[in-house]
Design a protein around this motif. Sequence first.
Motif, PDB file in Angstrom:
ATOM      1  N   GLY A  56       0.826  -1.205   0.000  1.00  0.00           N
ATOM      2  CA  GLY A  56       0.000   0.000   0.000  1.00  0.00           C
ATOM      3  C   GLY A  56       0.863   1.258   0.000  1.00  0.00           C
ATOM      4  O   GLY A  56       0.508   2.262  -0.613  1.00  0.00           O
ATOM      5  N   GLY A  57       1.991   1.170   0.683  1.00  0.00           N
ATOM      6  CA  GLY A  57       2.916   2.301   0.688  1.00  0.00           C
ATOM      7  C   GLY A  57       3.440   2.604  -0.704  1.00  0.00           C
ATOM      8  O   GLY A  57       3.528   3.766  -1.126  1.00  0.00           O
ATOM      9  N   TRP A  58       3.772   1.555  -1.466  1.00  0.00           N
ATOM     10  CA  TRP A  58       4.192   1.752  -2.861  1.00  0.00           C
ATOM     11  C   TRP A  58       3.093   2.456  -3.658  1.00  0.00           C
ATOM     12  O   TRP A  58       3.358   3.347  -4.457  1.00  0.00           O
ATOM     13  CB  TRP A  58       4.426   0.423  -3.574  1.00  0.00           C
ATOM     14  N   GLU A  59       1.860   1.964  -3.444  1.00  0.00           N
ATOM     15  CA  GLU A  59       0.749   2.510  -4.214  1.00  0.00           C
ATOM     16  C   GLU A  59       0.542   3.976  -3.856  1.00  0.00           C
ATOM     17  O   GLU A  59       0.283   4.814  -4.732  1.00  0.00           O
ATOM     18  CB  GLU A  59      -0.518   1.685  -3.984  1.00  0.00           C
ATOM     19  N   ALA A  60       0.685   4.272  -2.564  1.00  0.00           N
ATOM     20  CA  ALA A  60       0.569   5.667  -2.144  1.00  0.00           C
ATOM     21  C   ALA A  60       1.645   6.512  -2.824  1.00  0.00           C
ATOM     22  O   ALA A  60       1.398   7.641  -3.258  1.00  0.00           O
ATOM     23  CB  ALA A  60       0.684   5.772  -0.629  1.00  0.00           C
ATOM     24  N   ALA A  61       2.850   5.955  -2.922  1.00  0.00           N
ATOM     25  CA  ALA A  61       3.955   6.704  -3.516  1.00  0.00           C
ATOM     26  C   ALA A  61       3.628   7.100  -4.953  1.00  0.00           C
ATOM     27  O   ALA A  61       3.784   8.254  -5.350  1.00  0.00           O
ATOM     28  CB  ALA A  61       5.244   5.880  -3.458  1.00  0.00           C
ATOM     29  N   ILE A  62       3.171   6.143  -5.725  1.00  0.00           N
ATOM     30  CA  ILE A  62       2.972   6.453  -7.151  1.00  0.00           C
ATOM     31  C   ILE A  62       1.660   7.169  -7.421  1.00  0.00           C
ATOM     32  O   ILE A  62       1.601   8.068  -8.263  1.00  0.00           O
ATOM     33  CB  ILE A  62       3.107   5.190  -8.042  1.00  0.00           C
ATOM     34  N   THR A  63       0.599   6.830  -6.709  1.00  0.00           N
ATOM     35  CA  THR A  63      -0.689   7.456  -7.046  1.00  0.00           C
ATOM     36  C   THR A  63      -0.753   8.905  -6.592  1.00  0.00           C
ATOM     37  O   THR A  63      -1.529   9.690  -7.131  1.00  0.00           O
ATOM     38  CB  THR A  63      -1.889   6.692  -6.439  1.00  0.00           C
ATOM     39  N   ASN A  64       0.039   9.283  -5.607  1.00  0.00           N
ATOM     40  CA  ASN A  64      -0.009  10.649  -5.118  1.00  0.00           C
ATOM     41  C   ASN A  64       0.835  11.619  -5.935  1.00  0.00           C
ATOM     42  O   ASN A  64       0.638  12.829  -5.848  1.00  0.00           O
ATOM     43  CB  ASN A  64       0.440  10.719  -3.655  1.00  0.00           C
ATOM     44  N   THR A  65       1.772  11.061  -6.683  1.00  0.00           N
ATOM     45  CA  THR A  65       2.754  11.971  -7.294  1.00  0.00           C
ATOM     46  C   THR A  65       2.834  11.846  -8.807  1.00  0.00           C
ATOM     47  O   THR A  65       3.446  12.698  -9.456  1.00  0.00           O
ATOM     48  CB  THR A  65       4.160  11.670  -6.734  1.00  0.00           C
ATOM     49  N   LEU A  66       2.276  10.794  -9.374  1.00  0.00           N
ATOM     50  CA  LEU A  66       2.451  10.557 -10.801  1.00  0.00           C
ATOM     51  C   LEU A  66       1.101  10.563 -11.519  1.00  0.00           C
ATOM     52  O   LEU A  66       0.044  10.551 -10.882  1.00  0.00           O
ATOM     53  CB  LEU A  66       3.175   9.221 -11.024  1.00  0.00           C
ATOM     54  N   SER A  67       1.189  10.573 -12.834  1.00  0.00           N
ATOM     55  CA  SER A  67      -0.025  10.611 -13.642  1.00  0.00           C
ATOM     56  C   SER A  67       0.066   9.537 -14.723  1.00  0.00           C
ATOM     57  O   SER A  67       1.169   9.134 -15.124  1.00  0.00           O
ATOM     58  CB  SER A  67      -0.173  11.996 -14.287  1.00  0.00           C
ATOM     59  N   PRO A  68      -1.071   9.093 -15.209  1.00  0.00           N
ATOM     60  CA  PRO A  68      -1.052   8.043 -16.240  1.00  0.00           C
ATOM     61  C   PRO A  68      -0.144   8.450 -17.388  1.00  0.00           C
ATOM     62  O   PRO A  68      -0.175   9.607 -17.847  1.00  0.00           O
ATOM     63  CB  PRO A  68      -2.518   7.987 -16.685  1.00  0.00           C
ATOM     64  N   GLY A  69       0.664   7.539 -17.849  1.00  0.00           N
ATOM     65  CA  GLY A  69       1.575   7.810 -18.951  1.00  0.00           C
ATOM     66  C   GLY A  69       2.936   8.317 -18.519  1.00  0.00           C
ATOM     67  O   GLY A  69       3.877   8.324 -19.318  1.00  0.00           O
TER      68      GLY A  69
END
Lengths: 396, 396, 396, 396
Positions: free
Chosen positions: C66-79
Amino acid sequence: MTSQNPIFIPGPTNIPEVLRKAVDIPTVDHRSPLFAKILHPALDGVKKVMKTGRAEIIVFPSTGTGGWEAAITNTLSPGDKVLATRNGVFSHRWIDMCQRHGLDVVVVAQQWGDGIPADRLAEILAADKSHEIKAVLATHNETATGVRSDIAAVRGALDAAGHPAMLFVDGVSSIGSMDFRMDEWGVDIAVTGSQKGFMLPPGLAIVGLSPKAMESVADGRLPRTFFDVRDMISNYSAGGFPYTPPAGLLNGLKTATEMLLDEGLENVFARHRRIAEGVRRAVDAWELHLCAMRPELYSDTVSAIRVPDGFDANRIVAHALNAYGVSFGTGLMELAGKVFRIGHLGSLTEVMALSGIATAEMAMADLGLAVRLGSGVAAAQEHFRLGAAYARQKAA
Amino acid sequence: MTSQNPIFIPGPTNIPEVLRKAVDIPTVDHRSPLFAKILHPALDGVKKVMKTGRAEIIVFPSTGTGGWEAAITNTLSPGDKVLATRNGVFSHRWIDMCQRHGLDVVVVAQQWGDGIPADRLAEILAADKSHEIKAVLATHNETATGVRSDIAAVRGALDAAGHPAMLFVDGVSSIGSMDFRMDEWGVDIAVTGSQKGFMLPPGLAIVGLSPKAMESVADGRLPRTFFDVRDMISNYSAGGFPYTPPAGLLNGLKTATEMLLDEGLENVFARHRRIAEGVRRAVDAWELHLCAMRPELYSDTVSAIRVPDGFDANRIVAHALNAYGVSFGTGLMELAGKVFRIGHLGSLTEVMALSGIATAEMAMADLGLAVRLGSGVAAAQEHFRLGAAYARQKAA
Amino acid sequence: MTSQNPIFIPGPTNIPEVLRKAVDIPTVDHRSPLFAKILHPALDGVKKVMKTGRAEIIVFPSTGTGGWEAAITNTLSPGDKVLATRNGVFSHRWIDMCQRHGLDVVVVAQQWGDGIPADRLAEILAADKSHEIKAVLATHNETATGVRSDIAAVRGALDAAGHPAMLFVDGVSSIGSMDFRMDEWGVDIAVTGSQKGFMLPPGLAIVGLSPKAMESVADGRLPRTFFDVRDMISNYSAGGFPYTPPAGLLNGLKTATEMLLDEGLENVFARHRRIAEGVRRAVDAWELHLCAMRPELYSDTVSAIRVPDGFDANRIVAHALNAYGVSFGTGLMELAGKVFRIGHLGSLTEVMALSGIATAEMAMADLGLAVRLGSGVAAAQEHFRLGAAYARQKAA
Amino acid sequence: MTSQNPIFIPGPTNIPEVLRKAVDIPTVDHRSPLFAKILHPALDGVKKVMKTGRAEIIVFPSTGTGGWEAAITNTLSPGDKVLATRNGVFSHRWIDMCQRHGLDVVVVAQQWGDGIPADRLAEILAADKSHEIKAVLATHNETATGVRSDIAAVRGALDAAGHPAMLFVDGVSSIGSMDFRMDEWGVDIAVTGSQKGFMLPPGLAIVGLSPKAMESVADGRLPRTFFDVRDMISNYSAGGFPYTPPAGLLNGLKTATEMLLDEGLENVFARHRRIAEGVRRAVDAWELHLCAMRPELYSDTVSAIRVPDGFDANRIVAHALNAYGVSFGTGLMELAGKVFRIGHLGSLTEVMALSGIATAEMAMADLGLAVRLGSGVAAAQEHFRLGAAYARQKAA
């Protein structure tokens, strides 16, 4: 075993979370230095709670009853005369124990509900010119009747008579909850257990011995080994114990004294008095009466409540348990069926106390007693509100 | 207090998780029916562990030492003669207790490391034509020396002499870990504690009394109240206790007997034997010797290991604790400095035992003893592998 | 569930007693001021363990995943393009997660057993003139292979290329056990869980975000609510939580950081290194090899041990559990059957580690591998003795 | 943190002793067969509590909020239309989450205090001829307002319209405390957490998915990994978990379902109804009103109580905590200051409830509200007595 209702027996008490955890520890090597780091702070803490600077504190893996036995077997000899008041089951049992150990007990029989008659003791002591009486036994708080006696007055009786007898006090249901002044009152042996004011599971007899009591240990000719104070003392000084110590309970005792001293003893006593007074107001509202005969005798740890003649008080206790899952205390021996008891010592809060009062009301109403629902609760609430107001003022 | 290293003292043992939880319970109303549902299964379970169908089981909030005192004060009278072997600290202490209670102890002094000499007892008993000896005291397993004596042989000595003396057995460090047959061996009083084979915290003295011992209770003229069997019996039958019972520990005892009986007593004994034998193989590999003089004396719960002359065994114990955080037992009294002890009773596994053996090796090597690292571990591993293989075969 | 054998999986770890108790608390009113007194010290403690003065710490009731998911979903965008090395299961899974979230992952495939190739990353970053790569994902310690990568070198690669990509580090099995320098290494997001270096039960994802990462939170266009850092931050400042917080685990986290900081982080790291080195000496003695290809890659929290070709490593794991009640880790994915893993993180002691080594020896010998009993134990003992000697010197 | 006062927030609940112990266990090797023996009975137990024979149960280390996110991300795609009623904070938040995930939410705004208007939904569904609405979201019990909606009626609205939309139900504060019939009501996704009806610490999102919902999982195009149902299902069948599972909480869930099923679900529901009705009688006696607008909306797990206009309800909550150490719930969002909430779910007893009612009375009286002390208690007592009488009759 799964309900979280508070328990209202006059000990063992509800056990605070922090003490549950202090007791529940992995095995301690009792011959390692770790053990002394548990034992000695526990003993020092008990000293402060007993308000003594000079007593030796001895802890046995036992109960208050074992503490009584330690008191008499370490200091007295067969045939020794002791003076004791019988005013309830626990004073009665201590007398019985003395007799079974061959002591000659001068019994002052007092009505159950009354306290120790210091003036009567003074007379007896004054009459004992040859000082045959070796010890006066006094039950500070009679758990069976909810009566607190005046230990300072007993000391006064001894002093007035210029009598050298030792003063042994059963403080099982008072120490840690009500004011107890071992040094000031000249108590020679004080006895308590882990499961009352210290809020721990049962399993420890805690005994304080004055220098005078310690001197008498050498002379005592009653056989004892398990309860021998000499073995304890010699082991304690080396950080040890004469047999396997209950390290978890001792760690609990250490922590319990820290809790009491952190709160402040006078605050602890005031809290007990406040909750006890709430219960007494409820009893008044129910138009019932305490077993304790006069206000100055009222105990702050347990209230024994008389029920109307012809009604069996045990029914209240049984019904509260069966219908509502709440434990009260029954009447014992000659008070059986005549009183029920609400224990209000230890970590009880006003809020918990109210649930006990409310339950007692329901149980009495269910059984046809003329108790108005909510009446005792309201009386206690009124008192507790004042107490809370006062506590807020003080904190501000 | 935070390391999870196992403990290798010969009791208290490592406490299994399930027993930690069984002991750590909220306050039980000991005057409610709930209490009997804890007490009676506990007593019944102890009966099965002691292999008795006819004994009364009495449990005191106390320790094994208290159990000894209960044994003698309930059944004997001042001046009574008892016969006892002294072959270690614990048998020594029991003798001392008897003497302090005014009993006349016929002491058979035996080398520490040796067992009870049944043949010598037989001679003494045969010579006691007038049956002055009221009881024979036997320590089943001398915790101080790691010596198990043959109780059946002691019974044989009594029978051969046609002697009516009672047989009192200290089974503190044997019951629940090694075979104990109360009825078959004609044991009249068996004593143990909570903190050994039952794997609980200290705090319970557990005493079994045969019908013959129960009869003698009426005649005993040693004073006692706390340890009075009569008060216990009369209260038990009503689901009660003569004073505040340690309900948590009793719930633990109930659960401990369930654990032992679920595993199967013979399996429990075999497990202890297997682990003990692993430790003994390690001792061999270290070229050291047990205090126990002959294989038939080897205890399955504790091994006392002699160190080379001139080396202070206490250094091993202190160093293992300081450098590695592991507790072993020291030598006691005349064995002080001459042995160190590895306790291997209770819920210990082979895997835990190996860490103890490995630690002892490191400590001895650190202190300059000629012990090859890994040697004892390898010897124990070899044995444990066979045990595991056998267990697998049996399960298949 | 009743054995007290230590566990040797690479997390969750053995839970120290004090943390068991810190987690196991009565219900906390999470909207009362009490909650902030748990949350804020926990967050502050984590900062110190991560060696950051400027990051925001966010804790989710979740796991490292879940921590990984938080890392990417909070800071990145599709593509968005990210750069990641795949050198084990956990780096593989993070890549897979990115792809499932529509990110464009530039994967550097590395042999399992090798570390992150900072020079290769440097080339890729240098070639990315238009700075399409938004983040570099690095697994500090590959739990599957026992390989620790050099995060400072990854930072160096970014700096050398003058590349503005953020640096996200999976520190799940390193933080709290091995040195981790969030600020010094310029880590933008660090992820860990409660059940590794913090020695707690699973249930918390712990995420640190640098100021730069926090800025990117506003731009991230991946949908999220449960893992939304903004909701967390706005609630934390008011002493709250956006949904029901796991107050017990948070209290455990507070206590765990206190434990680590009291011991001293460098001491904690040295302890892990010492125990890990003992395990590595044992592997050498067994004439086996680590999966990790070079000493500088050796992990101090887990060792993946290659077994001889043709032998199924899973058999060791299954047999150790069935025959000896000890859990090791299996090989995962492409290492399945080729390695078994010994986890040696958290509150493990040298003594506990020796029992794991001894068990592995027995299991391998039982299954016919040419491992000499006691050989690995002796090698580890030799190392642990030096460590203990050094610790004694230092304390003196 | 040391008082034993019950807690009256609408979750997390008071945790029964047996569940404290079920959660607080040593580390479980989650890759060993032991784990499946925890997981599968837990899942099976949840099925029975949700009254479903055909749903898949998925448990995430998360909270109810995570459960909502799992529901929508696994089955829906950006742009999908969903129909939802907003009648309190929790329904509001779910709608907000949907919007943040790019769903097109048709919001039916309802007065807070009212339930889901099934007739209005029926109209909207009937009008949706092209079946653009993919799911109807319904909050079974609005924790913020103490309103229970009629899920069977929502199902009726779907059926009446012949509409194929899925039915997603937030049962966080109903499941395990109030009747919930997943299969009978045609619920496609049911969401709850560990800390309400299951009486556990927070930390689990528990989600049930009907076969129809499971089919839609393949089509959902919202990114997810941590909450991906497919990873869970594929791991569960092998006795595993896609990441580190919270084994202690899962063991608690297993035990909680055993407790609920042993008591009997209908008995559990009746108990909640009885206690809730006692609280409602108290509210009547205080001459106050519930936020819930009509009796058929009354929640059996939480009561939101309106205070007189102009009075700040938050003062009651703060004062009860400060003066009496008791936690109630505040009003949220548009109800802030207008209501206070009494949570009465989980293992609460009548006796505990009375202490909460008594405390609320004291707090309101202290703050000058015209509440007669004891009035609410008496009204609740009267109701609880009938309940106890009925329970006694039934048992006889």
